[in-house]
Scaffold this motif. Sequence first.
Motif, PDB file in Angstrom:
ATOM      1  N   ASN A  28      43.362  32.517  34.453  1.00  0.00           N
ATOM      2  CA  ASN A  28      44.429  33.747  34.315  1.00  0.00           C
ATOM      3  C   ASN A  28      45.134  33.844  35.830  1.00  0.00           C
ATOM      4  O   ASN A  28      44.016  33.959  36.655  1.00  0.00           O
ATOM      5  CB  ASN A  28      44.137  35.624  34.120  1.00  0.00           C
ATOM      6  CG  ASN A  28      43.796  36.194  33.084  1.00  0.00           C
ATOM      7  OD1 ASN A  28      44.770  35.050  31.732  1.00  0.00           O
ATOM      8  ND2 ASN A  28      43.410  36.564  32.534  1.00  0.00           N
ATOM      9  N   LEU A  29      46.000  33.111  36.178  1.00  0.00           N
ATOM     10  CA  LEU A  29      46.456  33.148  37.997  1.00  0.00           C
ATOM     11  C   LEU A  29      47.773  34.494  37.683  1.00  0.00           C
ATOM     12  O   LEU A  29      48.472  34.697  36.872  1.00  0.00           O
ATOM     13  CB  LEU A  29      47.266  31.447  37.564  1.00  0.00           C
ATOM     14  CG  LEU A  29      48.091  31.741  38.797  1.00  0.00           C
ATOM     15  CD1 LEU A  29      46.512  31.677  39.691  1.00  0.00           C
ATOM     16  CD2 LEU A  29      49.056  30.250  39.350  1.00  0.00           C
ATOM     17  N   ASP A  30      46.952  35.575  38.245  1.00  0.00           N
ATOM     18  CA  ASP A  30      47.984  36.774  39.403  1.00  0.00           C
ATOM     19  C   ASP A  30      48.409  35.808  40.341  1.00  0.00           C
ATOM     20  O   ASP A  30      47.862  36.411  40.853  1.00  0.00           O
ATOM     21  CB  ASP A  30      47.087  37.672  39.163  1.00  0.00           C
ATOM     22  CG  ASP A  30      47.736  39.030  39.286  1.00  0.00           C
ATOM     23  OD1 ASP A  30      48.812  38.994  38.918  1.00  0.00           O
ATOM     24  OD2 ASP A  30      46.550  39.899  39.348  1.00  0.00           O
ATOM     25  N   LEU A  31      50.207  35.991  39.993  1.00  0.00           N
ATOM     26  CA  LEU A  31      50.305  36.277  41.210  1.00  0.00           C
ATOM     27  C   LEU A  31      51.417  37.265  42.043  1.00  0.00           C
ATOM     28  O   LEU A  31      52.522  37.571  42.354  1.00  0.00           O
ATOM     29  CB  LEU A  31      52.085  35.184  40.930  1.00  0.00           C
ATOM     30  CG  LEU A  31      50.824  33.743  41.104  1.00  0.00           C
ATOM     31  CD1 LEU A  31      51.954  32.964  40.639  1.00  0.00           C
ATOM     32  CD2 LEU A  31      50.590  33.123  42.458  1.00  0.00           C
ATOM     33  N   LEU A  32      50.428  38.626  41.794  1.00  0.00           N
ATOM     34  CA  LEU A  32      51.048  39.725  41.479  1.00  0.00           C
ATOM     35  C   LEU A  32      52.143  40.083  41.013  1.00  0.00           C
ATOM     36  O   LEU A  32      51.651  41.244  40.218  1.00  0.00           O
ATOM     37  CB  LEU A  32      52.032  39.727  43.143  1.00  0.00           C
ATOM     38  CG  LEU A  32      50.675  40.052  44.699  1.00  0.00           C
ATOM     39  CD1 LEU A  32      51.487  40.635  45.774  1.00  0.00           C
ATOM     40  CD2 LEU A  32      49.531  41.247  44.026  1.00  0.00           C
ATOM     41  N   TRP A  33      53.102  39.284  40.930  1.00  0.00           N
ATOM     42  CA  TRP A  33      54.594  39.923  39.778  1.00  0.00           C
ATOM     43  C   TRP A  33      54.537  39.366  38.691  1.00  0.00           C
ATOM     44  O   TRP A  33      55.378  39.446  38.297  1.00  0.00           O
ATOM     45  CB  TRP A  33      56.379  39.927  40.588  1.00  0.00           C
ATOM     46  CG  TRP A  33      56.082  38.759  41.374  1.00  0.00           C
ATOM     47  CD1 TRP A  33      57.386  38.097  40.554  1.00  0.00           C
ATOM     48  CD2 TRP A  33      56.215  37.844  42.216  1.00  0.00           C
ATOM     49  NE1 TRP A  33      56.863  36.340  41.213  1.00  0.00           N
ATOM     50  CE2 TRP A  33      56.137  36.876  42.385  1.00  0.00           C
ATOM     51  CE3 TRP A  33      54.761  38.597  43.911  1.00  0.00           C
ATOM     52  CZ2 TRP A  33      55.942  35.527  43.754  1.00  0.00           C
ATOM     53  CZ3 TRP A  33      54.555  37.610  44.907  1.00  0.00           C
ATOM     54  CH2 TRP A  33      55.429  36.360  44.809  1.00  0.00           C
ATOM     55  N   ILE A  34      53.861  37.745  38.790  1.00  0.00           N
ATOM     56  CA  ILE A  34      53.576  37.051  38.039  1.00  0.00           C
ATOM     57  C   ILE A  34      52.574  36.608  37.176  1.00  0.00           C
ATOM     58  O   ILE A  34      51.337  37.057  38.100  1.00  0.00           O
ATOM     59  CB  ILE A  34      55.087  36.369  37.813  1.00  0.00           C
ATOM     60  CG1 ILE A  34      55.997  36.282  37.680  1.00  0.00           C
ATOM     61  CG2 ILE A  34      54.312  34.966  36.283  1.00  0.00           C
ATOM     62  CD1 ILE A  34      56.968  34.750  38.163  1.00  0.00           C
ATOM     63  N   GLU A  35      51.919  37.024  36.105  1.00  0.00           N
ATOM     64  CA  GLU A  35      50.645  36.854  35.323  1.00  0.00           C
ATOM     65  C   GLU A  35      50.651  34.649  34.514  1.00  0.00           C
ATOM     66  O   GLU A  35      51.948  35.326  33.236  1.00  0.00           O
ATOM     67  CB  GLU A  35      49.956  37.773  34.798  1.00  0.00           C
ATOM     68  CG  GLU A  35      48.397  37.244  34.526  1.00  0.00           C
ATOM     69  CD  GLU A  35      47.780  38.313  34.025  1.00  0.00           C
ATOM     70  OE1 GLU A  35      46.828  38.382  33.698  1.00  0.00           O
ATOM     71  OE2 GLU A  35      47.932  39.372  34.401  1.00  0.00           O
ATOM     72  N   PHE A  36      49.747  34.110  34.797  1.00  0.00           N
ATOM     73  CA  PHE A  36      49.837  33.035  33.465  1.00  0.00           C
ATOM     74  C   PHE A  36      48.478  33.002  33.116  1.00  0.00           C
ATOM     75  O   PHE A  36      47.664  32.979  34.217  1.00  0.00           O
ATOM     76  CB  PHE A  36      50.272  31.936  34.527  1.00  0.00           C
ATOM     77  CG  PHE A  36      51.607  31.702  35.468  1.00  0.00           C
ATOM     78  CD1 PHE A  36      52.430  31.494  34.559  1.00  0.00           C
ATOM     79  CD2 PHE A  36      52.038  31.874  36.859  1.00  0.00           C
ATOM     80  CE1 PHE A  36      53.864  31.608  35.124  1.00  0.00           C
ATOM     81  CE2 PHE A  36      53.244  31.792  37.230  1.00  0.00           C
ATOM     82  CZ  PHE A  36      54.064  31.485  36.220  1.00  0.00           C
ATOM     83  N   SER A  37      48.593  32.280  32.276  1.00  0.00           N
ATOM     84  CA  SER A  37      47.637  31.699  31.572  1.00  0.00           C
ATOM     85  C   SER A  37      47.473  30.434  31.080  1.00  0.00           C
ATOM     86  O   SER A  37      48.071  30.320  29.873  1.00  0.00           O
ATOM     87  CB  SER A  37      47.204  32.293  30.600  1.00  0.00           C
ATOM     88  OG  SER A  37      46.165  31.554  29.647  1.00  0.00           O
TER      89      SER A  37
END
Length: 81
Positions: A28-37
């Motif tokens: 999981n990549l969490d960029l504060l306002w967007i989260e990707f898996s």
Amino acid sequence: MRLIRILLAFLCIAFGIGVVALNADAVNLDLLWIEFSLPLGLLLLSVLLLGALLGGMAALLSRGEASTPAAPAEDDEASAG
């Protein structure tokens, strides 16, 4: 020379496929306002590509400014006034 470039391109593609295949676990990549898996291998290759592009652009921009000749000073108007 062209053959060497083609072989190098195939080696890079094989390296990329190997990295993605061996690192298939999702992260999981969490960029504060967007989260990707994303798969870890794809994320690693994306960050590597982004770093290479940014580094190349920085080198290109730093070389471009140094090679631009400076405009000559206009001393005729300053000495006449």
